[in-house]
Design an enzyme around this catalytic site. Structure first.
Site, PDB file in Angstrom:
ATOM      1  N   ARG A  15       0.847  -1.198   0.000  1.00 25.52           N
ATOM      2  CA  ARG A  15       0.000   0.000   0.000  1.00 25.52           C
ATOM      3  C   ARG A  15       0.885   1.251   0.000  1.00 25.52           C
ATOM      4  NH1 ARG A  15      -3.511  -1.424   5.205  1.00 25.52           N
ATOM      5  NH2 ARG A  15      -1.473  -2.260   5.760  1.00 25.52           N
ATOM      6  N   LYS A  75       2.374   1.965   7.227  1.00 25.27           N
ATOM      7  CA  LYS A  75       2.822   1.186   8.388  1.00 25.27           C
ATOM      8  C   LYS A  75       3.706   2.032   9.302  1.00 25.27           C
ATOM      9  CE  LYS A  75       1.854  -2.629   8.785  1.00 25.27           C
ATOM     10  NZ  LYS A  75       0.567  -3.179   9.321  1.00 25.27           N
ATOM     11  N   TYR A  94      -0.310   4.452  10.590  1.00 23.52           N
ATOM     12  CA  TYR A  94      -0.598   3.453  11.631  1.00 23.52           C
ATOM     13  C   TYR A  94       0.663   3.311  12.485  1.00 23.52           C
ATOM     14  CZ  TYR A  94      -4.812   1.691   9.231  1.00 23.52           C
ATOM     15  OH  TYR A  94      -6.051   1.561   8.664  1.00 23.52           O
ATOM     16  N   HIS A  96       0.471   1.524  16.166  1.00 28.61           N
ATOM     17  CA  HIS A  96       0.346   0.343  17.052  1.00 28.61           C
ATOM     18  C   HIS A  96       1.511   0.291  18.039  1.00 28.61           C
ATOM     19  CE1 HIS A  96      -3.095  -1.139  14.829  1.00 28.61           C
ATOM     20  NE2 HIS A  96      -2.429  -0.927  13.703  1.00 28.61           N
ATOM     21  N   GLU A 118      -4.854   4.525  14.062  1.00 23.55           N
ATOM     22  CA  GLU A 118      -5.737   3.590  14.771  1.00 23.55           C
ATOM     23  C   GLU A 118      -6.412   4.191  15.998  1.00 23.55           C
ATOM     24  OE1 GLU A 118      -2.456   3.194  14.490  1.00 23.55           O
ATOM     25  OE2 GLU A 118      -1.575   2.839  16.464  1.00 23.55           O
ATOM     26  N   ASP A 270      -5.329 -10.960  14.541  1.00 22.78           N
ATOM     27  CA  ASP A 270      -4.420  -9.873  14.935  1.00 22.78           C
ATOM     28  C   ASP A 270      -4.598  -9.508  16.407  1.00 22.78           C
ATOM     29  OD1 ASP A 270      -6.928  -8.785  14.476  1.00 22.78           O
ATOM     30  OD2 ASP A 270      -6.160  -6.897  13.703  1.00 22.78           O
TER      31      ASP A 270
HETATM   32  N1  LIG Z   1      -6.714 -10.130  10.036  1.00 24.42           N
HETATM   33  C1  LIG Z   1      -6.811  -8.917   9.518  1.00 24.42           C
HETATM   34  O1  LIG Z   1      -6.164  -8.571   8.538  1.00 24.42           O
HETATM   35  C2  LIG Z   1      -7.764  -7.917  10.129  1.00 24.42           C
HETATM   36  C3  LIG Z   1      -8.138  -6.763   9.430  1.00 24.42           C
HETATM   37  C4  LIG Z   1      -9.082  -5.898  10.012  1.00 24.42           C
HETATM   38  C5  LIG Z   1      -9.613  -6.196  11.274  1.00 24.42           C
HETATM   39  N2  LIG Z   1      -9.181  -7.330  11.927  1.00 24.42           N
HETATM   40  C6  LIG Z   1      -9.709  -7.726  13.260  1.00 24.42           C
HETATM   41  O2  LIG Z   1     -11.039  -8.204  13.128  1.00 24.42           O
HETATM   42  C7  LIG Z   1     -11.661  -8.134  14.416  1.00 24.42           C
HETATM   43  C8  LIG Z   1     -13.043  -7.511  14.292  1.00 24.42           C
HETATM   44  O3  LIG Z   1     -12.896  -6.150  13.935  1.00 24.42           O
HETATM   45  P1  LIG Z   1     -14.162  -5.190  13.740  1.00 24.42           P
HETATM   46  O4  LIG Z   1     -13.640  -3.929  13.143  1.00 24.42           O
HETATM   47  O5  LIG Z   1     -15.259  -5.916  13.054  1.00 24.42           O
HETATM   48  O6  LIG Z   1     -14.573  -4.932  15.264  1.00 24.42           O
HETATM   49  P2  LIG Z   1     -15.994  -4.359  15.773  1.00 24.42           P
HETATM   50  O7  LIG Z   1     -15.744  -3.769  17.117  1.00 24.42           O
HETATM   51  O8  LIG Z   1     -16.642  -3.553  14.713  1.00 24.42           O
HETATM   52  O9  LIG Z   1     -16.890  -5.685  15.959  1.00 24.42           O
HETATM   53  C9  LIG Z   1     -16.638  -6.667  16.932  1.00 24.42           C
HETATM   54  C10 LIG Z   1     -17.959  -7.338  17.278  1.00 24.42           C
HETATM   55  O10 LIG Z   1     -17.654  -8.461  18.134  1.00 24.42           O
HETATM   56  C11 LIG Z   1     -18.758  -8.590  19.018  1.00 24.42           C
HETATM   57  N3  LIG Z   1     -18.394  -9.472  20.119  1.00 24.42           N
HETATM   58  C12 LIG Z   1     -17.565  -9.227  21.173  1.00 24.42           C
HETATM   59  N4  LIG Z   1     -17.541 -10.308  21.985  1.00 24.42           N
HETATM   60  C13 LIG Z   1     -18.352 -11.258  21.439  1.00 24.42           C
HETATM   61  C14 LIG Z   1     -18.755 -12.567  21.810  1.00 24.42           C
HETATM   62  N5  LIG Z   1     -18.309 -13.143  22.940  1.00 24.42           N
HETATM   63  N6  LIG Z   1     -19.607 -13.225  20.998  1.00 24.42           N
HETATM   64  C15 LIG Z   1     -20.061 -12.674  19.865  1.00 24.42           C
HETATM   65  N7  LIG Z   1     -19.731 -11.423  19.465  1.00 24.42           N
HETATM   66  C16 LIG Z   1     -18.896 -10.729  20.255  1.00 24.42           C
HETATM   67  C17 LIG Z   1     -19.059  -7.148  19.416  1.00 24.42           C
HETATM   68  O11 LIG Z   1     -20.359  -7.026  19.982  1.00 24.42           O
HETATM   69  C18 LIG Z   1     -18.929  -6.424  18.066  1.00 24.42           C
HETATM   70  O12 LIG Z   1     -20.170  -6.340  17.397  1.00 24.42           O
HETATM   71  C19 LIG Z   1     -10.685  -7.325  15.286  1.00 24.42           C
HETATM   72  O13 LIG Z   1      -9.909  -8.214  16.043  1.00 24.42           O
HETATM   73  C20 LIG Z   1      -9.813  -6.627  14.275  1.00 24.42           C
HETATM   74  O14 LIG Z   1      -8.550  -6.270  14.808  1.00 24.42           O
HETATM   75  C21 LIG Z   1      -8.276  -8.175  11.374  1.00 24.42           C
END
Ligand SMILES: NC(=O)c1ccc[n+]([C@@H]2O[C@H](COP(=O)([O-])OP(=O)(O)OC[C@H]3O[C@@H](n4cnc5c(N)ncnc54)[C@H](O)[C@@H]3O)[C@@H](O)[C@H]2O)c1
Length: 371
Positions: A15, A75, A94, A96, A118, A270
């Site tokens: 990116r 990054k 970003y 972190h 972030e 992550d």
């Molecule tokens: N792997 C990657 O490249 C990548 C990229 C972007 C985001 N992410 C990760 O994805 C994850 C989700 O991000 P997001 O932006 O959707 O977060 P978000 O806060 O928008 O959504 C999280 C949801 O999880 C729910 N939740 C919490 N505990 C729960 C449980 N016990 N049971 C069911 N639901 C529950 C919350 O109510 C909320 O609706 C984060 O860990 C984020 O860091 C990873």
């Protein structure tokens, strides 16, 4: 202000902090933009595209760091980048910092004003510069899962949309936030049978409205999780408890109740992942198998689609970036949501979570800026 954009040097980061479209906006606001040669190669934007947008091309990163008042990146700066930063400069990227004591020390020593994407907030309490990457990861989760479900990739051999006369695949999305919404939308769009499980009833209501009954919503209990996981072909892990490690909602024991060749995509990897058997993988080798269940746990999913990700990121960062370029530190003093992005200013840590995680004293952002 002179705004600089170096080429990203972190491994496999394609990116770029400024797309040519963003450069045009900065130039239209009266700023000079300096872009390192080749910075946009990963998204198919060559130096001529940047020149046409009004940028000057720098031959080296050093030139960008030396001559710019503000550095816009993707990054966190790498060690030989942070030594080039200085106290009259703004860094916008970003960061972190909480798990990264060395970078924190380096940025404090440089004196730079470091604004972290972030932690910038919006009036609805969201994190607007994180959301676009969650949108990308959520949508990509279904593409990755659908591929892994193919027999040649170790999966059950199920087509998510089915065909006339054959039932569609079943998708369970655990966590209905930004990632979950976008995963569910893609899966429903393909014709899959989709359930979203969340522990927030207001959020489940909202999702029910958004999908108009097209997806099932379920309150998160062990029973609901077991029922959904045991009948699913594809399970997406998308939970988040802000500031905490992801809860392990699917145990190793539960794998034995799932269909052989079912696929788990742990987007929450992550934050440590929400399946007990998850460990981080890379785009080069994204999946592995445990007890007959395929796991996909790539920690930087948006990196697979840098063209889409860079444009989505720029759409979100441009507004605040222009505020910083137009008004400098005054923008941080005036705008509370942008100020929440301030992590370090002239050697002081201004973000409480970062200070607490690393054992530093926190200085309130307003007083650090006024000092
Ligand atoms: N792997 C990657 O490249 C990548 C990229 C972007 C985001 N992410 C990760 O994805 C994850 C989700 O991000 P997001 O932006 O959707 O977060 P978000 O806060 O928008 O959504 C999280 C949801 O999880 C729910 N939740 C919490 N505990 C729960 C449980 N016990 N049971 C069911 N639901 C529950 C919350 O109510 C909320 O609706 C984060 O860990 C984020 O860091 C990873």
């Amino acid at each position: 202000m002179r705004v600089g954009c170096p080429k990203e040097i972190k491994n496999h980061e394609y990116r770029v902090g400024l797309t040519p479209g963003s450069v045009r906006e900065y130039v239209a606001h009266g700023h000079e933009v300096l872009v390192e040669t080749g910075a946009g190669a990963g998204i198919g934007a060559d130096d001529n595209a940047y020149r046409a947008a009004g940028a000057h091309i720098a031959k080296t990163a050093e030139e960008v760091f030396t001559r710019s008042d503000m550095i816009v990146k993707v990054k966190e700066p790498q060690p030989h980048e942070w030594v080039q930063l200085r106290d009259s400069q703004i860094l916008y990227t970003y960061l972190h910092l909480a798990p990264d004591p060395d970078q924190t020390k380096g940025l404090m020593a440089s004196g730079v004003t470091a604004v972290a994407y972030e932690t910038v907030t919006d009036e609805r309490g969201g994190l607007p510069l994180l959301a676009p990457m969650s949108e990308v990861a959520g949508r990509l989760a279904i593409q990755a899962g659908a591929t892994a479900l193919q027999k040649a990739h170790g999966g059950r051999g199920v087509l998510l949309g089915g065909v006339p006369g054959v039932l569609p695949g079943k998708v369970a999305v655990i966590g209905g936030g930004v990632v979950g919404l976008h995963a569910a939308r893609m899966a429903a769009g393909l014709g899959a049978d989709v359930s979203i499980i969340d522990r927030s009833i207001p959020r489940l209501r909202q999702l029910d409205d958004i999908f108009g009954g097209r997806v099932h919503t379920r309150y998160s209990t062990v029973e609901a999780l077991e029922e959904e996981c045991f009948s699913a072909d594809l399970i997406i892990g998308a939970v988040l408890i802000p500031g905490a490690a992801a809860p392990k909602l699917v145990s190793r024991e539960m794998l034995s109740g799932m269909k052989k060749g079912a696929v788990l995509v742990d987007v929450a990897i992550d934050q440590g992942g929400c399946f007990e058997t998850s460990h981080a993988t890379t785009h080069a080798d994204p999946t592995y198998e445990v007890d007959g269940i395929i796991h996909y746990c790539v920690a930087n999913m948006p990196g697979a689609v840098p063209v889409t990700s860079a444009h989505a990121l720029n759409n979100a960062t441009l507004h605040y970036g222009l505020a910083l370029a137009n008004r400098g530190l005054k923008a941080l003093a005036d705008e509370p949501h942008l100020r929440n992005g301030l992590n370090i200013h002239r050697g002081r840590i201004t973000n409480r979570a970062v200070a607490e995680a690393l054992g530093y004293e926190v200085t309130e952002a307003k007083s650090a800026l006024a000092a």
